[in-house]
Write a protein that holds these residues in place. Structure first.
Motif, mmCIF file in Angstrom:
data_model
loop_
_atom_site.group_PDB
_atom_site.id
_atom_site.type_symbol
_atom_site.label_atom_id
_atom_site.label_comp_id
_atom_site.label_asym_id
_atom_site.label_seq_id
_atom_site.Cartn_x
_atom_site.Cartn_y
_atom_site.Cartn_z
ATOM 1 N N ASP A 101 -12.616 -1.465 -6.260
ATOM 2 C CA ASP A 101 -11.837 -1.436 -4.877
ATOM 3 C C ASP A 101 -12.727 0.128 -5.236
ATOM 4 O OD1 ASP A 101 -10.189 -0.717 -3.325
ATOM 5 O OD2 ASP A 101 -8.367 -0.731 -4.427
ATOM 6 N N LEU A 102 -12.929 0.174 -4.588
ATOM 7 C CA LEU A 102 -14.104 1.365 -3.993
ATOM 8 C C LEU A 102 -13.978 2.154 -2.810
ATOM 9 C CD1 LEU A 102 -17.511 0.123 -4.889
ATOM 10 C CD2 LEU A 102 -16.145 1.577 -6.360
ATOM 11 N N ALA A 103 -13.268 3.719 -3.503
ATOM 12 C CA ALA A 103 -12.485 4.627 -2.084
ATOM 13 C C ALA A 103 -13.643 4.723 -1.108
ATOM 14 C CB ALA A 103 -11.929 5.618 -3.149
ATOM 15 N N LEU A 104 -14.064 3.643 -0.589
ATOM 16 C CA LEU A 104 -15.264 3.809 0.325
ATOM 17 C C LEU A 104 -15.513 3.477 1.531
ATOM 18 C CD1 LEU A 104 -18.081 3.902 -2.144
ATOM 19 C CD2 LEU A 104 -17.571 5.679 -1.009
ATOM 20 N N PRO A 105 -15.723 3.521 2.826
ATOM 21 C CA PRO A 105 -15.657 2.776 4.092
ATOM 22 C C PRO A 105 -16.514 1.655 3.893
ATOM 23 C CG PRO A 105 -16.976 4.790 4.276
ATOM 24 C CD PRO A 105 -16.424 5.054 3.151
ATOM 25 N N GLY A 106 -16.758 0.655 4.032
ATOM 26 C CA GLY A 106 -17.389 -0.824 4.680
ATOM 27 C C GLY A 106 -19.318 -0.291 5.164
ATOM 28 N N HIS A 107 -19.971 -0.809 4.674
ATOM 29 C CA HIS A 107 -21.421 -0.393 5.321
ATOM 30 C C HIS A 107 -21.824 1.052 4.909
ATOM 31 C CE1 HIS A 107 -21.008 -4.682 8.162
ATOM 32 N NE2 HIS A 107 -20.842 -4.913 6.598
ATOM 33 N N PHE A 108 -21.352 1.378 4.033
ATOM 34 C CA PHE A 108 -21.686 2.814 3.834
ATOM 35 C C PHE A 108 -23.115 3.378 3.182
ATOM 36 C CE2 PHE A 108 -20.783 6.667 0.841
ATOM 37 C CZ PHE A 108 -20.984 7.214 1.749
ATOM 38 N N ALA A 109 -23.406 2.883 2.116
ATOM 39 C CA ALA A 109 -24.786 3.054 1.979
ATOM 40 C C ALA A 109 -25.817 1.983 1.534
ATOM 41 C CB ALA A 109 -24.167 2.272 0.063
ATOM 42 N N ASP A 110 -26.656 2.174 1.340
ATOM 43 C CA ASP A 110 -28.367 1.240 1.450
ATOM 44 C C ASP A 110 -28.479 1.088 0.304
ATOM 45 O OD1 ASP A 110 -29.216 3.276 4.448
ATOM 46 O OD2 ASP A 110 -28.390 5.169 3.261
ATOM 47 N N ALA A 122 -13.676 -6.282 -15.671
ATOM 48 C CA ALA A 122 -12.516 -7.384 -15.323
ATOM 49 C C ALA A 122 -12.931 -9.055 -15.184
ATOM 50 C CB ALA A 122 -11.224 -6.525 -15.033
ATOM 51 N N ASP A 123 -14.019 -8.260 -13.879
ATOM 52 C CA ASP A 123 -13.637 -9.654 -12.878
ATOM 53 C C ASP A 123 -15.441 -9.360 -11.814
ATOM 54 O OD1 ASP A 123 -13.802 -11.573 -10.696
ATOM 55 O OD2 ASP A 123 -12.211 -11.183 -9.771
ATOM 56 N N PRO A 124 -16.827 -9.504 -12.885
ATOM 57 C CA PRO A 124 -17.726 -9.145 -12.164
ATOM 58 C C PRO A 124 -17.782 -10.178 -10.597
ATOM 59 C CG PRO A 124 -17.774 -10.167 -14.333
ATOM 60 C CD PRO A 124 -15.984 -10.804 -13.935
ATOM 61 N N ARG A 125 -16.827 -11.168 -10.232
ATOM 62 C CA ARG A 125 -17.105 -11.605 -9.291
ATOM 63 C C ARG A 125 -16.516 -10.530 -7.711
ATOM 64 N NH1 ARG A 125 -17.695 -16.891 -8.167
ATOM 65 N NH2 ARG A 125 -18.828 -18.394 -9.768
ATOM 66 N N ALA A 126 -15.585 -10.374 -8.432
ATOM 67 C CA ALA A 126 -14.490 -9.220 -7.489
ATOM 68 C C ALA A 126 -15.757 -7.845 -6.873
ATOM 69 C CB ALA A 126 -13.543 -8.474 -8.090
ATOM 70 N N ALA A 127 -16.167 -7.130 -8.764
ATOM 71 C CA ALA A 127 -16.784 -6.254 -7.984
ATOM 72 C C ALA A 127 -17.495 -6.609 -7.345
ATOM 73 C CB ALA A 127 -17.867 -5.599 -10.250
ATOM 74 N N LEU A 128 -18.816 -7.511 -7.597
ATOM 75 C CA LEU A 128 -19.713 -7.774 -6.316
ATOM 76 C C LEU A 128 -19.397 -8.164 -5.056
ATOM 77 C CD1 LEU A 128 -21.763 -10.512 -8.838
ATOM 78 C CD2 LEU A 128 -22.712 -7.862 -7.869
ATOM 79 N N ALA A 129 -18.038 -7.786 -4.630
ATOM 80 C CA ALA A 129 -17.615 -8.903 -3.406
ATOM 81 C C ALA A 129 -17.849 -7.508 -2.995
ATOM 82 C CB ALA A 129 -16.728 -8.982 -3.713
#
Length: 258
Positions: A101-110, A122-129
């Motif tokens: 749950d990154l405190a960053l906006p969408g489409h933020f990083a290159d 805890a949840d690799p799928r959620a992290a990748l999403a």
């Protein structure tokens, strides 16, 4: 069960991560990950699970002062260490955070990288999403993870080796097979995966291997968990110290594109 060949005290997390980074293996795969990121002047790059900031300086040098590097880690001690190490690098911003749950906006990083992080989450799928959410279209994620189920240690009694590997995979590492799963999980999260690079280090020195694998400490945990008897553990460790010694494990560098 204890030999002078083995460390008995577990190193603190910062020391352990620094130790791996200083090995030939660490330098080699980290250089490959940096190359695969394809960083350019002005890029915004995320180091997710940045630890004590081991790789932040190299990322900062690649993006130059025109870019930005954001290191994120959930451990306050790691955040403090990373901030101290990068205090003279204004391009670097180290923050506490949760990869799910990154405190960053969408489409933020290159660009984004994870280095031996997803094996523990805890949840690799959620992290990748979540990483997919914060990367810009065309952005790139480079991941490096071991597959602990491939851990092989030569021993005359193959059953002892299999018991040791089962213990590591079932009790020591949360997501032990993540290395082989990365390409599939990244695809499921909406990435394309143009490249998977296997790296298989070969350890021929028992003390060098022990500094990474914690052979004696892990064996003691295996005895407590019922994977080894005391007698079997003595036989296992005794042979490892007498040699010749050989151990391998496969590490995967996976490139994913948003």
């Amino acid at each position: 069960m204890t030999s002078s060949a083995f460390e008995t005290a577990r190193p603190d997390s910062v020391t352990y991560l620094d130790r791996i980074a200083a090995t030939d293996l660490g330098r080699s795969y980290k250089a490959r990950m940096l190359d695969e990121l394809g960083l350019q002047t002005g890029h915004t790059v995320l180091d997710l699970g940045c630890g004590p900031g081991t790789d932040l300086r190299a990322l900062a040098e690649a993006v130059t002062p025109a870019g930005s590097v954001i290191g994120v880690d959930h451990d306050p001690a790691m955040v403090d260490a990373a901030r101290a190490r990068t205090a003279g690098l204004p391009v670097v911003d180290v923050r506490p955070g949760d990869i799910h749950d990154l405190a960053l906006p969408g489409h933020f990083a290159d660009r984004a990288r994870t280095d031996r992080v997803l094996q523990h989450v805890a949840d690799p799928r959620a992290a990748l999403a979540e990483i997919r959410r914060v990367l810009r279209p065309g952005g790139r994620l480079v991941m490096g993870e071991p597959d602990w189920e491939t851990l092989a240690v030569d021993h005359p009694d193959g059953e002892l080796t299999r018991a040791y590997t089962r213990h590591v995979a079932e009790r020591v590492v949360r997501n032990a097979a993540i290395g082989r799963q990365l390409a599939r999980l990244a695809t499921d999260a909406g990435f394309t995966v143009p490249e998977v690079v296997p790296v298989t280090p070969v350890f021929r020195d028992v003390q060098a291997a022990d500094r990474i694998l914690g052979l004696e400490r892990t064996t003691r945990r295996a005895v407590a968990a019922g994977y080894f008897t005391d007698e079997a553990a003595e036989s296992w460790l005794g042979h490892l110290t007498r040699g010749p010694f050989l151990a391998t494990v496969t590490f995967y560098v996976v490139v994913a594109e948003a």
